[in-house]
Design a protein around this motif. Structure first.
Motif, PDB file in Angstrom:
ATOM      1  N   ARG A  72      -8.786  50.247  14.910  1.00  0.00           N
ATOM      2  CA  ARG A  72      -9.280  49.076  15.634  1.00  0.00           C
ATOM      3  C   ARG A  72     -10.748  49.254  15.958  1.00  0.00           C
ATOM      4  NH1 ARG A  72      -4.915  49.037  20.334  1.00  0.00           N
ATOM      5  NH2 ARG A  72      -5.926  51.054  20.453  1.00  0.00           N
ATOM      6  N   VAL A 181     -12.537  41.358   6.316  1.00  0.00           N
ATOM      7  CA  VAL A 181     -11.499  41.698   7.297  1.00  0.00           C
ATOM      8  C   VAL A 181     -11.486  43.191   7.623  1.00  0.00           C
ATOM      9  CG1 VAL A 181     -10.007  39.747   6.720  1.00  0.00           C
ATOM     10  CG2 VAL A 181      -9.742  41.905   5.485  1.00  0.00           C
ATOM     11  N   LYS A 197     -10.963  42.466  13.175  1.00  0.00           N
ATOM     12  CA  LYS A 197     -10.411  41.610  14.232  1.00  0.00           C
ATOM     13  C   LYS A 197      -9.724  42.493  15.243  1.00  0.00           C
ATOM     14  CE  LYS A 197     -11.596  37.913  11.950  1.00  0.00           C
ATOM     15  NZ  LYS A 197     -12.772  37.153  12.363  1.00  0.00           N
ATOM     16  N   ARG A 198      -9.903  42.215  16.493  1.00  0.00           N
ATOM     17  CA  ARG A 198      -9.293  43.035  17.548  1.00  0.00           C
ATOM     18  C   ARG A 198      -7.789  42.795  17.618  1.00  0.00           C
ATOM     19  NH1 ARG A 198     -12.651  45.858  20.771  1.00  0.00           N
ATOM     20  NH2 ARG A 198     -14.838  45.289  20.730  1.00  0.00           N
TER      21      ARG A 198
END
Length: 198
Positions: A72, A181, A197-198
């Motif tokens: 992440r 992404v 993306k979180r």
């Protein structure tokens, strides 16, 4: 007289065979002498064991993100000699000096922090980085001067001393219909991915 000379020849043959037996023993004794050196060869292995223990310290960090997927944003990858964190991701440009691009394209930038955890200076550059779309389109970093980049400061292009960190943006031009992404760091020895993306 003949019997005596035959006995002398037999005795000589026995002495020669005994001598040959000694020479046959010498390879075995050399083999035995080699075996301490071969048993002595494990003695370097304790000195190799620290590097063997340091290899697992590097390996899990480079391989652990793969099975569980990309890291992440904000997570750090420890690669042994460096620690790398992708702090953030932006699409578009917040810099009015950024170079104009086609309407079908977008700026995509990652905020990267790298710390030198080795005992020697290292060169920091952005050529190990790419972005990838969900459709496996791969984007290389944009090649413009610093003033043309959409985000400041720009990452890379410097020598980093031990125990020092650097942070900056790496910018890419991506297609609007193939937005990135994943950010990928790949120096051939290690590959780590971060989800954008979180």
């Amino acid at each position: 007289m003949i019997l005596t000379s035959r006995l002398a020849v037999s005795a000589l043959a026995l002495i020669t065979l005994a001598g040959c037996g000694a020479s046959d023993d010498s390879p075995t004794s050399a083999g035995l002498a080699a075996s301490p050196s071969s048993t002595g060869s494990p003695s370097p292995s304790p000195s190799l064991s620290p590097s063997a223990t340091s290899v697992p310290a590097v390996a899990p960090t480079s391989t652990s993100p793969s099975p569980s997927g990309p890291l992440r944003l904000g997570r750090t990858a420890d690669l042994g000699s460096v620690k790398i964190t992708v702090q953030g991701y932006r699409q578009g440009s917040s810099n009015d000096r950024a170079k104009d691009i086609e309407s079908s394209e977008i700026w995509a930038s990652v905020d990267v922090r790298l710390c030198n955890t080795s005992s020697a200076p290292i060169e920091v550059d952005d050529y190990y980085w790419t972005l990838q779309s969900a459709g496996s389109t791969e984007y290389e970093k944009a090649n413009f001067q610093d003033f043309a980049m959409p985000q400041q400061p720009v990452y890379g292009g410097r020598t980093l001393q031990p125990s020092k960190c650097t942070r900056g943006w790496i910018s890419f031009i991506a297609q609007r219909d193939e937005t990135p992404v994943v950010a990928v760091y790949n120096n051939e020895a290690d590959q780590v991915e971060w989800a954008l993306k979180r």
